[in-house]
Motif scaffolding. Sequence first.
Motif, short mmCIF file in Angstrom:
data_model
loop_
_atom_site.label_atom_id
_atom_site.label_comp_id
_atom_site.label_asym_id
_atom_site.label_seq_id
_atom_site.Cartn_x
_atom_site.Cartn_y
_atom_site.Cartn_z
N VAL A 155 0.85 -1.19 0.00
CA VAL A 155 0.00 0.00 0.00
C VAL A 155 0.88 1.24 0.00
O VAL A 155 1.82 1.35 0.80
N ASP A 156 0.58 2.17 -0.89
CA ASP A 156 1.21 3.48 -0.89
C ASP A 156 0.23 4.43 -0.22
O ASP A 156 -0.68 4.96 -0.86
N LEU A 157 0.37 4.58 1.10
CA LEU A 157 -0.55 5.41 1.89
C LEU A 157 -0.16 6.87 1.70
O LEU A 157 0.78 7.37 2.30
N LEU A 158 -0.91 7.56 0.86
CA LEU A 158 -0.56 8.92 0.47
C LEU A 158 -0.88 9.94 1.55
O LEU A 158 -0.21 10.97 1.66
N GLY A 159 -1.94 9.69 2.32
CA GLY A 159 -2.33 10.65 3.34
C GLY A 159 -3.52 10.15 4.13
O GLY A 159 -4.19 9.18 3.76
N VAL A 160 -3.78 10.84 5.24
CA VAL A 160 -4.94 10.56 6.09
C VAL A 160 -5.61 11.89 6.37
O VAL A 160 -4.95 12.88 6.73
N THR A 161 -6.92 11.93 6.17
CA THR A 161 -7.70 13.13 6.51
C THR A 161 -8.71 12.76 7.58
O THR A 161 -9.17 11.63 7.66
N THR A 162 -9.02 13.72 8.42
CA THR A 162 -9.89 13.45 9.56
C THR A 162 -11.17 14.25 9.49
O THR A 162 -11.25 15.30 8.84
N VAL A 163 -12.18 13.73 10.19
CA VAL A 163 -13.50 14.31 10.18
C VAL A 163 -14.11 14.09 11.57
O VAL A 163 -13.67 13.20 12.31
N PHE A 164 -15.07 14.92 11.94
CA PHE A 164 -15.82 14.69 13.17
C PHE A 164 -16.49 13.32 13.08
O PHE A 164 -16.64 12.75 12.00
N GLY A 165 -16.97 12.81 14.20
CA GLY A 165 -17.70 11.55 14.15
C GLY A 165 -17.80 10.89 15.50
O GLY A 165 -18.56 11.33 16.35
N ASN A 166 -16.98 9.85 15.70
CA ASN A 166 -17.04 9.12 16.97
C ASN A 166 -16.79 10.03 18.16
O ASN A 166 -17.41 9.88 19.21
N VAL A 167 -15.87 10.96 17.98
CA VAL A 167 -15.55 12.00 18.96
C VAL A 167 -15.30 13.29 18.18
O VAL A 167 -15.27 13.27 16.95
N PRO A 168 -15.11 14.43 18.83
CA PRO A 168 -14.90 15.67 18.08
C PRO A 168 -13.64 15.65 17.22
O PRO A 168 -12.74 14.82 17.41
N LEU A 169 -13.59 16.58 16.28
CA LEU A 169 -12.50 16.62 15.30
C LEU A 169 -11.12 16.70 15.95
O LEU A 169 -10.17 16.05 15.48
N THR A 170 -10.98 17.48 17.01
CA THR A 170 -9.66 17.57 17.65
C THR A 170 -9.19 16.20 18.13
O THR A 170 -8.00 15.86 18.01
N ALA A 171 -10.11 15.40 18.66
CA ALA A 171 -9.75 14.08 19.15
C ALA A 171 -9.51 13.09 18.01
O ALA A 171 -8.57 12.29 18.06
N THR A 172 -10.35 13.14 16.97
CA THR A 172 -10.13 12.20 15.86
C THR A 172 -8.80 12.49 15.18
O THR A 172 -8.08 11.57 14.78
N THR A 173 -8.45 13.77 15.08
CA THR A 173 -7.18 14.14 14.44
C THR A 173 -5.99 13.68 15.29
O THR A 173 -5.02 13.11 14.78
#
Length: 322
Positions: A28-46
């Motif tokens: 796998v060439d993992l180019l990047g990860v982006t985060t979103v709100f959801g299970n917990v707030p965005l600051t925590a998911t990030t």
Amino acid sequence: MGTKLIIDTDPGVDDAFAIALAALSDDVDLLGVTTVFGNVPLTATTRNARRVLALCKRDDVPVAAGAARPLVHPQPREARPVHGSDGLSGRSAALPEPARELEPTDAVTLLASLLEAADEPVTIAPIGPLTNIAALLAAHPALADRIGRLVIMGGGLAGGNTTAAAEFNVWSDPEAAHRVLAGGEVPCTLVPLDLTHRCAVDAAWLGRLAASGPVGAALDALTPDYLAHYSRTLGFEGIVVHDAVAVAEAIRPGILRTVPAPVRVECSAGPGRGATIADRRPQAQKADTDGLTGGPFTQVAVDTDLEGLREFLLGRLAGRPA
């Protein structure tokens, strides 16, 4: 390298497993990860996404923070009772601190730049609410042909886990999910609850993961709150690794069996809000009624070799070569 992949995520215990699955796979060439709100707030998911990458020694992978709320209506509630106070059973702080700084750009900007730079179509695995992906398609329509496919964890054909009708990721932003699944811009594979629940792993599997090495032990240590929830739900000691099932399909196309069907999302304010409706009736029957006969069609995952999938997940998370 193998599959060019971007993960859009809201970690979450199963998201952590999914990120590690991609980060530890040498095909796998993992180019990047982006985060979103959801299970917990965005600051925590990030924070959680960056720490899982640091655990996997993947500080080469850029992370950008995205949407902090749904497109239209506020998110009614998070999933702390399932994933714990910080999204990782209260154990996020036990993971290593990342050496790489958070990207100064937002998630949609990072997604667009990675797609623009890629020399072949990129697979995106959205495993949280679809807000970032809907915004990307709206803001950068010319980049749709740079996306090979979206492998989406979400929805439930027979019902939901957050309400009787709706699965959490889709329910958190039904308007975004409808835009992505019904928009027709990009090929979509949907991995719903109906299949991910069948792929649940038991305590023995988790024990093998914990014994596989430091990364496996650290991942297993994130599961207590999640394990307690799913042990009540499943009726045996185990967890459902929803998002890792979707990322497995992103890494190895065809590991899940899919069928094509038009999929729409219920966006009303009633009790069906967030329901995913897949019209799987015979074509002749649909043609004679008011079925969802028009495109686009989504590939809906309906089956897999359950033991083969579990061994695939365990092998990759244990760091075995592809």
